[in-house]
Write an enzyme that holds these catalytic residues in place. Structure first.
Site, mmCIF file in Angstrom:
data_model
loop_
_atom_site.group_PDB
_atom_site.id
_atom_site.type_symbol
_atom_site.label_atom_id
_atom_site.label_comp_id
_atom_site.label_asym_id
_atom_site.label_seq_id
_atom_site.Cartn_x
_atom_site.Cartn_y
_atom_site.Cartn_z
ATOM 1 N N ALA A 10 -4.120 3.218 1.795
ATOM 2 C CA ALA A 10 -2.683 3.132 2.061
ATOM 3 C C ALA A 10 -1.847 3.551 0.849
ATOM 4 O O ALA A 10 -0.752 4.080 1.017
ATOM 5 C CB ALA A 10 -2.317 1.717 2.494
ATOM 6 N N THR A 11 -2.348 3.315 -0.351
ATOM 7 C CA THR A 11 -1.580 3.726 -1.529
ATOM 8 C C THR A 11 -1.391 5.235 -1.534
ATOM 9 O O THR A 11 -0.285 5.749 -1.754
ATOM 10 C CB THR A 11 -2.280 3.261 -2.825
ATOM 11 O OG1 THR A 11 -2.248 1.834 -2.859
ATOM 12 C CG2 THR A 11 -1.578 3.803 -4.059
ATOM 13 N N SER B 192 -4.643 1.483 6.380
ATOM 14 C CA SER B 192 -5.780 1.379 5.468
ATOM 15 C C SER B 192 -7.000 0.884 6.231
ATOM 16 O O SER B 192 -6.867 0.111 7.189
ATOM 17 C CB SER B 192 -5.401 0.372 4.364
ATOM 18 O OG SER B 192 -6.528 0.049 3.607
ATOM 19 N N GLY B 193 -8.184 1.282 5.788
ATOM 20 C CA GLY B 193 -9.405 0.824 6.454
ATOM 21 C C GLY B 193 -9.783 -0.601 6.092
ATOM 22 O O GLY B 193 -10.150 -1.406 6.947
ATOM 23 N N HIS B 194 -9.633 -0.926 4.806
ATOM 24 C CA HIS B 194 -10.225 -2.197 4.347
ATOM 25 C C HIS B 194 -9.430 -3.443 4.716
ATOM 26 O O HIS B 194 -9.893 -4.558 4.506
ATOM 27 C CB HIS B 194 -10.476 -2.151 2.834
ATOM 28 C CG HIS B 194 -9.259 -2.315 1.990
ATOM 29 N ND1 HIS B 194 -8.944 -3.514 1.385
ATOM 30 C CD2 HIS B 194 -8.294 -1.455 1.641
ATOM 31 C CE1 HIS B 194 -7.824 -3.366 0.693
ATOM 32 N NE2 HIS B 194 -7.410 -2.119 0.829
ATOM 33 N N THR C 205 -13.379 16.989 0.414
ATOM 34 C CA THR C 205 -14.432 16.782 1.413
ATOM 35 C C THR C 205 -14.246 15.442 2.113
ATOM 36 O O THR C 205 -14.025 14.421 1.455
ATOM 37 C CB THR C 205 -15.817 16.814 0.719
ATOM 38 O OG1 THR C 205 -15.967 18.100 0.125
ATOM 39 C CG2 THR C 205 -16.938 16.565 1.714
ATOM 40 N N GLN D 21 -0.590 -3.797 6.398
ATOM 41 C CA GLN D 21 -0.840 -5.201 6.756
ATOM 42 C C GLN D 21 -0.700 -5.477 8.242
ATOM 43 O O GLN D 21 -1.002 -6.583 8.677
ATOM 44 C CB GLN D 21 0.136 -6.111 5.990
ATOM 45 C CG GLN D 21 -0.101 -6.181 4.494
ATOM 46 C CD GLN D 21 -1.384 -6.917 4.125
ATOM 47 O OE1 GLN D 21 -2.002 -7.570 4.965
ATOM 48 N NE2 GLN D 21 -1.793 -6.792 2.881
ATOM 49 N N ASN E 193 3.270 -7.664 2.636
ATOM 50 C CA ASN E 193 1.945 -8.020 2.143
ATOM 51 C C ASN E 193 1.879 -9.373 1.453
ATOM 52 O O ASN E 193 0.804 -9.936 1.287
ATOM 53 C CB ASN E 193 1.432 -6.938 1.187
ATOM 54 C CG ASN E 193 2.395 -6.659 0.068
ATOM 55 O OD1 ASN E 193 3.542 -6.283 0.306
ATOM 56 N ND2 ASN E 193 1.963 -6.853 -1.167
ATOM 57 N N CYS F 152 -2.591 -7.054 -5.537
ATOM 58 C CA CYS F 152 -2.330 -5.914 -6.408
ATOM 59 C C CYS F 152 -1.443 -6.280 -7.590
ATOM 60 O O CYS F 152 -1.362 -5.551 -8.556
ATOM 61 C CB CYS F 152 -1.670 -4.800 -5.612
ATOM 62 S SG CYS F 152 -2.496 -4.495 -4.061
#
Lengths: 386, 127
Positions: free
Chosen positions: A75-76, A203-205, A243, A183, A155, A328
């Site tokens: 996301a950043t 974001s994935g995580h 890639t 979020q 967040n 963060c």
């Protein structure tokens, strides 16, 4: 030593075992390891097929089309690409940006960078409960405003912004609207086919997928243009070269698929757990909820405790993996800038903790948290001098 | 260094006094010597209450608002100064306290604040 009860799902989530299993199929010689850009052979084309399937899965959760999804590292990067990319591409149109003081640092620091390049940024101060009133956005708009960036779910405090209304306003003024949804994706319903959002970061995580992968939704209709940040190869329609990390992408796709399937049931369960948690700790007295209690993401709660000091509180609660501020920024040991923006005095901002529940949180976890918090806050107050 | 890293740096003696603070008081008798230093806006506030007889501290109590080091230093000092003369309290050795509690350098201000509170309690006394 027994590991602490994990209550920091807003910082990151463990990878869902189903996601991990999917990812394993894209790493080794017996799996789909080829470069998805290698269209000259079947192995590459097979990998490409999985990348596109994952793109569809991410798009489906957001109510977008697959071609509107651009893979990033998280996301950043998505926030950077959206904000810098739009500001640079549309520089001739105007150089004014509107955002809020309670945005994630990935947005605020990006805006600061653009200020150093000559852009002007208006930082809105949300009203008391942490909500940005769309009228504030309207009032801040100028003829040279090119972009508004307001997050979906905060967040730190978990409040949900009225992005549909802000987006509508932006559309009517022909101003681009970016929304950081790191979020909210998978926790709060998002339907971009109905929400007028031009750019959205995910974001994935945060959704039980792997770290190091994210995506930016770039609206196709009306068509939004961005100047890329990373050059070299022209991947992702030239917007993000490099890639593609097939295993990360497949993992994020699977994570978003699961989130879409379970969003209603999980939301209901987490809302009940959060309410139980709030009701349990509120009985200790002198506890305030930061941000609107009603309009918030299901698993998130941010509270401040009167009469206790932040570092002592966090250490006393080390049986719980909770956060002071966002993950963060908590390492800087400053009182949360989000809470200060909401008008919390420093000592209360500093004695605030964020508890975020998630897929693997249990009723028993909440019982433990209530007991530990009540015991330790009471103990610290006994020691404290007024 | 952030909060998370510092948590790893709490010494056993700091943890012991933080978990089981000695001589915590609810209030201070008028006959006792009391003194405080710091403020919540400064991040720490320490108060001592000393029962003194013939220039000797018979009992020391404290209350503190601050980080675990602040609480531990104040708690440890109440044990350290009990039985000592007022004049000894006025010349405490900062290095010794920091060393006994294995304080990291950035936490020495907790000792200074506690010393200030003790000086405030014993000001105007001379034995």
């Amino acid at each position: 030593m027994k590991p602490p009860v994990y209550m920091d799902y807003a910082a990151t989530t463990p990878v869902d075992p189903r996601v991990a299993e999917t990812m394993m199929r894209f790493l080794t010689m017996d799996g789909v390891y080829a470069n998805p850009a290698s269209s000259s052979h079947v192995l590459g084309r097979t990998a490409r097929g999985y990348v596109e399937a994952a793109r569809n899965q991410v798009a489906a959760l957001l109510g977008a089309t697959a071609r509107e999804i651009v893979w990033t590292s998280g996301a950043t990067e998505s926030n950077n690409l959206a904000i810098k990319g739009a500001a640079h591409f549309y520089a001739d149109k105007g150089r004014h940006i509107i955002t809020s003081r309670t945005e994630h640092k990935a947005v605020l620091d990006t805006c600061k960078q653009l200020e150093s390049e000559g852009c002007e940024v208006t930082y809105l101060v949300p009203v008391k409960d942490g909500i940005v009133d769309p009228q504030q956005v309207a009032d801040a708009m100028r003829d040279d405003t090119v972009l508004v960036s307001v997050m979906h779910v905060n967040n730190e405090i978990g409040v949900i912004q009225d992005v549909a209304e802000i987006g509508q306003l932006c559309r009517s003024r022909n101003v681009l609207f970016h929304c950081d949804a790191a979020q909210s994706a998978g926790k709060v319903e998002i339907d971009l086919s109905r929400m007028p959002v031009d750019l959205m970061s995910v974001s994935g995580h945060k959704v039980y997928g792997p770290k190091g992968i994210g995506a930016l939704y770039v609206c196709n209709e009306p068509c939004v243009h961005l100047q890329p940040l990373i050059h070299g190869g022209g991947h992702e329609r030239g917007l993000r070269s490099g890639t593609l990390a097939t295993h990360q992408i497949a993992g994020m796709g699977e994570a978003f698929r699961i989130a879409g399937e379970e969003i209603d049931a999980e939301g209901q369960r987490l809302r009940a757990l959060r309410e139980k948690l709030w009701n349990g700790i509120a009985t200790v007295g002198g506890v305030q909820c930061n941000g609107c209690l009603q309009t918030r993401a299901p698993g998130m709660l941010n509270v401040c405790f009167e009469g206790v000091e932040g570092e002592s509180l966090l250490f006393a609660l080390r049986q719980l993996a909770v956060s002071s501020g966002s993950a963060c920024t908590s390492s800087t040991n400053e009182g949360s800038y989000v809470l200060r923006a909401l008008g919390r005095p420093d000592h209360l901002a500093q004695s605030s903790i964020r508890m975020s529940l998630g897929r693997f949180s249990t009723d028993q976890d909440v019982d433990v948290a209530i007991e530990v918090i009540r015991e330790q806050v009471t103990r610290l107050r006994t020691i404290a001098v007024c | 260094m952030g909060i998370e890293e510092r948590q790893m740096n709490y010494s056993n003696i700091v943890i012991d006094h933080f978990e089981k603070p000695r001589n915590v008081i609810e209030g201070c008798d008028e006959s006792a010597l009391s003194g405080r230093a710091g403020s919540k806006s400064a991040g720490m506030l320490v108060e001592f209450c000393l029962d003194v007889s013939d220039g000797v501290i018979e009992h020391a109590g404290f209350r503190a608002w601050g980080c675990p080091h602040t609480i531990a230093v104040a708690s440890w000092l109440t044990e350290e100064i009990t039985g000592k003369g007022i004049n000894e309290v006025q010349s405490l050795d900062l290095d010794m306290i920091a060393s006994q509690l294995e304080l990291p350098a950035e936490k020495w201000n907790c000792v200074l604040m506690a010393e200030d509170a003790l000086r405030d309690a014993t000001k105007g006394t001379s034995h």
